[in-house]
Motif scaffolding. Structure first.
Motif, PDB file in Angstrom:
ATOM      1  N   MET A   1      42.083  15.046 -10.465  1.00 46.99           N
ATOM      2  CA  MET A   1      43.182  15.183  -9.535  1.00 46.99           C
ATOM      3  C   MET A   1      43.059  14.104  -8.467  1.00 46.99           C
ATOM      4  N   PRO A   2      44.165  13.515  -8.048  1.00 46.92           N
ATOM      5  CA  PRO A   2      44.099  12.414  -7.090  1.00 46.92           C
ATOM      6  C   PRO A   2      43.653  12.865  -5.695  1.00 46.92           C
ATOM      7  N   ASP A   3      43.080  11.937  -4.979  1.00 44.22           N
ATOM      8  CA  ASP A   3      42.618  12.177  -3.622  1.00 44.22           C
ATOM      9  C   ASP A   3      43.821  12.172  -2.681  1.00 44.22           C
ATOM     10  N   ILE A   4      44.000  13.237  -1.911  1.00 43.11           N
ATOM     11  CA  ILE A   4      45.173  13.330  -1.038  1.00 43.11           C
ATOM     12  C   ILE A   4      45.176  12.238   0.012  1.00 43.11           C
ATOM     13  N   TRP A   5      44.007  11.833   0.479  1.00 43.82           N
ATOM     14  CA  TRP A   5      43.946  10.818   1.537  1.00 43.82           C
ATOM     15  C   TRP A   5      44.312   9.443   0.991  1.00 43.82           C
ATOM     16  N   LYS A   6      43.942   9.160  -0.231  1.00 46.83           N
ATOM     17  CA  LYS A   6      44.355   7.889  -0.845  1.00 46.83           C
ATOM     18  C   LYS A   6      45.859   7.879  -1.068  1.00 46.83           C
ATOM     19  N   MET A   7      46.402   9.018  -1.447  1.00 48.16           N
ATOM     20  CA  MET A   7      47.841   9.104  -1.672  1.00 48.16           C
ATOM     21  C   MET A   7      48.612   8.889  -0.368  1.00 48.16           C
ATOM     22  N   LEU A   8      48.073   9.406   0.741  1.00 45.59           N
ATOM     23  CA  LEU A   8      48.718   9.233   2.040  1.00 45.59           C
ATOM     24  C   LEU A   8      48.341   7.899   2.688  1.00 45.59           C
ATOM     25  N   GLU A   9      47.400   7.187   2.068  1.00 52.18           N
ATOM     26  CA  GLU A   9      46.930   5.878   2.529  1.00 52.18           C
ATOM     27  C   GLU A   9      46.342   5.944   3.938  1.00 52.18           C
ATOM     28  N   ILE A  10      45.549   7.008   4.192  1.00 47.82           N
ATOM     29  CA  ILE A  10      44.866   7.167   5.472  1.00 47.82           C
ATOM     30  C   ILE A  10      43.463   7.700   5.232  1.00 47.82           C
ATOM     31  N   GLU A  11      42.638   7.612   6.268  1.00 48.78           N
ATOM     32  CA  GLU A  11      41.300   8.191   6.217  1.00 48.78           C
ATOM     33  C   GLU A  11      41.422   9.700   6.452  1.00 48.78           C
ATOM     34  N   PRO A  12      40.480  10.502   5.956  1.00 49.68           N
ATOM     35  CA  PRO A  12      40.532  11.940   6.210  1.00 49.68           C
ATOM     36  C   PRO A  12      40.583  12.226   7.714  1.00 49.68           C
ATOM     37  N   THR A  13      41.539  13.053   8.118  1.00 51.66           N
ATOM     38  CA  THR A  13      41.729  13.347   9.528  1.00 51.66           C
ATOM     39  C   THR A  13      42.329  14.730   9.714  1.00 51.66           C
ATOM     40  N   LYS A  14      42.112  15.279  10.897  1.00 55.57           N
ATOM     41  CA  LYS A  14      42.752  16.545  11.268  1.00 55.57           C
ATOM     42  C   LYS A  14      43.866  16.291  12.273  1.00 55.57           C
ATOM     43  N   ASP A  15      44.198  15.023  12.511  1.00 55.47           N
ATOM     44  CA  ASP A  15      45.257  14.654  13.442  1.00 55.47           C
ATOM     45  C   ASP A  15      46.615  14.772  12.750  1.00 55.47           C
ATOM     46  N   VAL A  16      47.378  15.783  13.148  1.00 56.70           N
ATOM     47  CA  VAL A  16      48.670  16.068  12.521  1.00 56.70           C
ATOM     48  C   VAL A  16      49.630  14.888  12.671  1.00 56.70           C
ATOM     49  N   LEU A  26      55.649   6.647   3.891  1.00 59.47           N
ATOM     50  CA  LEU A  26      55.588   6.632   2.429  1.00 59.47           C
ATOM     51  C   LEU A  26      56.796   7.323   1.801  1.00 59.47           C
ATOM     52  N   ALA A  27      57.378   8.301   2.496  1.00 55.88           N
ATOM     53  CA  ALA A  27      58.569   8.970   1.975  1.00 55.88           C
ATOM     54  C   ALA A  27      59.739   7.992   1.895  1.00 55.88           C
ATOM     55  N   LYS A  28      59.781   7.057   2.828  1.00 55.52           N
ATOM     56  CA  LYS A  28      60.818   6.016   2.769  1.00 55.52           C
ATOM     57  C   LYS A  28      60.561   5.073   1.593  1.00 55.52           C
ATOM     58  N   LYS A  29      59.284   4.761   1.391  1.00 55.25           N
ATOM     59  CA  LYS A  29      58.908   3.849   0.308  1.00 55.25           C
ATOM     60  C   LYS A  29      59.151   4.485  -1.061  1.00 55.25           C
ATOM     61  N   TYR A  30      58.806   5.746  -1.200  1.00 55.91           N
ATOM     62  CA  TYR A  30      58.954   6.455  -2.474  1.00 55.91           C
ATOM     63  C   TYR A  30      60.081   7.480  -2.370  1.00 55.91           C
ATOM     64  N   HIS A  31      61.276   6.995  -2.172  1.00 54.77           N
ATOM     65  CA  HIS A  31      62.437   7.875  -2.027  1.00 54.77           C
ATOM     66  C   HIS A  31      62.565   8.755  -3.269  1.00 54.77           C
ATOM     67  N   PRO A  32      62.869  10.043  -3.078  1.00 55.47           N
ATOM     68  CA  PRO A  32      62.889  10.974  -4.216  1.00 55.47           C
ATOM     69  C   PRO A  32      63.922  10.644  -5.293  1.00 55.47           C
ATOM     70  N   GLU A  33      64.989   9.959  -4.938  1.00 57.42           N
ATOM     71  CA  GLU A  33      65.985   9.614  -5.957  1.00 57.42           C
ATOM     72  C   GLU A  33      65.514   8.476  -6.846  1.00 57.42           C
ATOM     73  N   GLN A  34      64.662   7.604  -6.305  1.00 56.69           N
ATOM     74  CA  GLN A  34      64.174   6.463  -7.078  1.00 56.69           C
ATOM     75  C   GLN A  34      62.830   6.733  -7.739  1.00 56.69           C
ATOM     76  N   LEU A  40      57.011  13.696  -5.398  1.00 51.23           N
ATOM     77  CA  LEU A  40      56.460  15.040  -5.552  1.00 51.23           C
ATOM     78  C   LEU A  40      54.959  15.038  -5.277  1.00 51.23           C
ATOM     79  N   ASN A  41      54.252  14.050  -5.820  1.00 47.19           N
ATOM     80  CA  ASN A  41      52.817  13.943  -5.566  1.00 47.19           C
ATOM     81  C   ASN A  41      52.541  13.694  -4.086  1.00 47.19           C
ATOM     82  N   LEU A  42      53.371  12.852  -3.467  1.00 48.08           N
ATOM     83  CA  LEU A  42      53.226  12.578  -2.042  1.00 48.08           C
ATOM     84  C   LEU A  42      53.456  13.844  -1.222  1.00 48.08           C
TER      85      LEU A  42
END
Length: 72
Positions: A1-16, A26-34, A40-42
């Protein structure tokens, strides 16, 4: 299963704010229609990251499922 932090392109953090900012960019980059599958993974990574940041009841479950790490 992929690493959530790599998918979000950030270091592990608790900063909301950092998690939300990464997701928004990333939601702009990976628009759901395209890129429906990537979006979905994001979205799943975002939800897992937010639960981790909020110390939710699912925290350990998500970390185990998303990263393979068994937290203490």
């Amino acid at each position: 299963m992929p690493d959530i932090w790599k998918m979000l392109e950030i270091e592990p953090t608790k900063d909301v704010a950092i998690i939300k900012r990464a997701y928004a960019a990333l939601a702009k980059k990976y628009h759901p229609e395209q890129y429906p599958e990537e979006f979905l993974n994001l979205r799943n990574a975002y939800e897992a990251g937010m639960d981790y940041a909020s110390n939710g009841k699912k925290n350990k479950k998500y970390l185990k499922a998303a990263t393979g790490i068994y937290p203490n």
